[in-house]
Design a protein around this motif. Structure first.
Motif, PDB file in Angstrom:
ATOM      1  N   ILE A  55       0.895  -1.274  -0.215  1.00  0.00           N
ATOM      2  CA  ILE A  55      -0.092   0.309  -0.168  1.00  0.00           C
ATOM      3  C   ILE A  55       0.727   1.377   0.026  1.00  0.00           C
ATOM      4  O   ILE A  55       0.605   2.151  -0.687  1.00  0.00           O
ATOM      5  CB  ILE A  55      -1.091   0.061   1.213  1.00  0.00           C
ATOM      6  CG1 ILE A  55      -2.211  -1.334   1.001  1.00  0.00           C
ATOM      7  CG2 ILE A  55      -1.716   1.433   1.374  1.00  0.00           C
ATOM      8  CD1 ILE A  55      -2.969  -1.441   2.176  1.00  0.00           C
TER       9      ILE A  55
ATOM     10  N   PHE B 267       1.122   4.021  -3.037  1.00  0.00           N
ATOM     11  CA  PHE B 267       0.901   5.580  -2.586  1.00  0.00           C
ATOM     12  C   PHE B 267       2.108   6.211  -3.193  1.00  0.00           C
ATOM     13  O   PHE B 267       1.770   7.413  -3.948  1.00  0.00           O
ATOM     14  CB  PHE B 267       0.813   5.931  -1.183  1.00  0.00           C
ATOM     15  CG  PHE B 267       0.619   7.184  -0.919  1.00  0.00           C
ATOM     16  CD1 PHE B 267      -0.625   7.909  -0.867  1.00  0.00           C
ATOM     17  CD2 PHE B 267       1.492   7.941  -0.501  1.00  0.00           C
ATOM     18  CE1 PHE B 267      -0.944   9.253  -0.964  1.00  0.00           C
ATOM     19  CE2 PHE B 267       1.410   9.169   0.012  1.00  0.00           C
ATOM     20  CZ  PHE B 267       0.065   9.999  -0.212  1.00  0.00           C
TER      21      PHE B 267
ATOM     22  N   ALA C  78       2.046   6.040  -7.279  1.00  0.00           N
ATOM     23  CA  ALA C  78       0.900   6.941  -7.721  1.00  0.00           C
ATOM     24  C   ALA C  78       1.388   8.333  -7.761  1.00  0.00           C
ATOM     25  O   ALA C  78       0.733   8.946  -8.628  1.00  0.00           O
ATOM     26  CB  ALA C  78      -0.315   6.507  -6.950  1.00  0.00           C
ATOM     27  N   ASN C  79       1.840   8.744  -6.697  1.00  0.00           N
ATOM     28  CA  ASN C  79       2.139  10.379  -6.686  1.00  0.00           C
ATOM     29  C   ASN C  79       3.489  10.644  -7.205  1.00  0.00           C
ATOM     30  O   ASN C  79       3.634  11.772  -7.614  1.00  0.00           O
ATOM     31  CB  ASN C  79       2.154  10.988  -5.180  1.00  0.00           C
ATOM     32  CG  ASN C  79       0.775  10.948  -4.665  1.00  0.00           C
ATOM     33  OD1 ASN C  79       0.018  11.556  -5.097  1.00  0.00           O
ATOM     34  ND2 ASN C  79       0.406   9.900  -3.680  1.00  0.00           N
TER      35      ASN C  79
ATOM     36  N   LEU D 194      -5.328   6.867  -4.987  1.00  0.00           N
ATOM     37  CA  LEU D 194      -3.904   7.232  -4.022  1.00  0.00           C
ATOM     38  C   LEU D 194      -3.229   8.277  -4.876  1.00  0.00           C
ATOM     39  O   LEU D 194      -2.542   9.036  -4.263  1.00  0.00           O
ATOM     40  CB  LEU D 194      -3.113   5.960  -4.047  1.00  0.00           C
ATOM     41  CG  LEU D 194      -3.669   4.886  -3.321  1.00  0.00           C
ATOM     42  CD1 LEU D 194      -2.968   3.749  -3.223  1.00  0.00           C
ATOM     43  CD2 LEU D 194      -3.696   5.510  -1.622  1.00  0.00           C
TER      44      LEU D 194
ATOM     45  N   TYR E 149       1.753   1.441 -12.074  1.00  0.00           N
ATOM     46  CA  TYR E 149       0.665   0.496 -11.683  1.00  0.00           C
ATOM     47  C   TYR E 149       1.117  -0.992 -11.856  1.00  0.00           C
ATOM     48  O   TYR E 149       0.990  -1.727 -11.099  1.00  0.00           O
ATOM     49  CB  TYR E 149      -0.725   0.762 -12.209  1.00  0.00           C
ATOM     50  CG  TYR E 149      -1.773  -0.247 -12.112  1.00  0.00           C
ATOM     51  CD1 TYR E 149      -2.420  -0.340 -10.807  1.00  0.00           C
ATOM     52  CD2 TYR E 149      -2.109  -1.266 -13.162  1.00  0.00           C
ATOM     53  CE1 TYR E 149      -3.453  -1.283 -10.704  1.00  0.00           C
ATOM     54  CE2 TYR E 149      -2.679  -2.238 -12.957  1.00  0.00           C
ATOM     55  CZ  TYR E 149      -3.643  -2.066 -11.551  1.00  0.00           C
ATOM     56  OH  TYR E 149      -4.618  -3.063 -11.284  1.00  0.00           O
TER      57      TYR E 149
ATOM     58  N   LEU F 116      -8.256   1.983  -7.152  1.00  0.00           N
ATOM     59  CA  LEU F 116      -7.499   2.583  -5.785  1.00  0.00           C
ATOM     60  C   LEU F 116      -6.177   3.054  -5.962  1.00  0.00           C
ATOM     61  O   LEU F 116      -5.870   4.126  -5.311  1.00  0.00           O
ATOM     62  CB  LEU F 116      -7.038   1.021  -5.054  1.00  0.00           C
ATOM     63  CG  LEU F 116      -6.429   1.456  -3.675  1.00  0.00           C
ATOM     64  CD1 LEU F 116      -7.208   2.197  -2.902  1.00  0.00           C
ATOM     65  CD2 LEU F 116      -5.922   0.166  -3.145  1.00  0.00           C
ATOM     66  N   PHE F 117      -5.313   2.981  -7.220  1.00  0.00           N
ATOM     67  CA  PHE F 117      -4.335   3.543  -7.490  1.00  0.00           C
ATOM     68  C   PHE F 117      -4.609   4.828  -7.806  1.00  0.00           C
ATOM     69  O   PHE F 117      -3.972   5.816  -7.728  1.00  0.00           O
ATOM     70  CB  PHE F 117      -3.597   2.809  -8.799  1.00  0.00           C
ATOM     71  CG  PHE F 117      -2.140   3.102  -8.884  1.00  0.00           C
ATOM     72  CD1 PHE F 117      -1.054   2.312  -8.012  1.00  0.00           C
ATOM     73  CD2 PHE F 117      -1.781   3.744  -9.835  1.00  0.00           C
ATOM     74  CE1 PHE F 117       0.185   2.815  -8.147  1.00  0.00           C
ATOM     75  CE2 PHE F 117      -0.346   4.173  -9.902  1.00  0.00           C
ATOM     76  CZ  PHE F 117       0.538   3.559  -9.206  1.00  0.00           C
TER      77      PHE F 117
END
Length: 107
Positions: A11, A15, A18-19, A93, A58, A89-90
């Motif tokens: 997780i 996060f 993804a950022n 995030l 991803y 969810l990705f």
């Protein structure tokens, strides 16, 4: 590594991945975009490039998660619903990075 700590690791990795496209202007935080000349300002990544980078990250996070799951024990087969949910969810995030890059007012 137990199941709980490996889940949190995936997780947190998701996060960060993804950022990552939104917090720098280099592709995959390694490759700078080419500028037109010596005196010109540096180029900013377009949203399309950031989204392509998110898709690639991803799949990288997914491969890492599969490797961690296989190391813990039996890898469970997944159906398309699992991948649709994890993709959503990705995207969720990635929202903090999107807000900082595009929605925050610059002063």
């Amino acid at each position: 590594m137990d199941v709980s700590s490996s889940s949190w690791l995936v997780i947190l990795l998701a996060f960060a991945a993804a950022n990552l496209p939104f917090f720098n202007d280099k592709v995959f935080a390694l490759i700078p975009l080419k500028s037109g000349g010596a005196g010109q300002e540096r180029h900013r990544k377009a949203l399309f490039i950031r989204l392509l980078e998110m898709v690639a990250l991803y799949f990288v996070v997914g491969l890492i998660a599969i490797a961690i799951e296989a190391r813990i024990g039996t890898r469970f087969p997944q159906q398309w619903e699992f991948y649709a949910i994890t993709a959503c969810l990705f995207i969720v995030l990635a929202f903090p990075g999107f807000v900082v890059r595009y929605l925050r007012k610059r002063r």
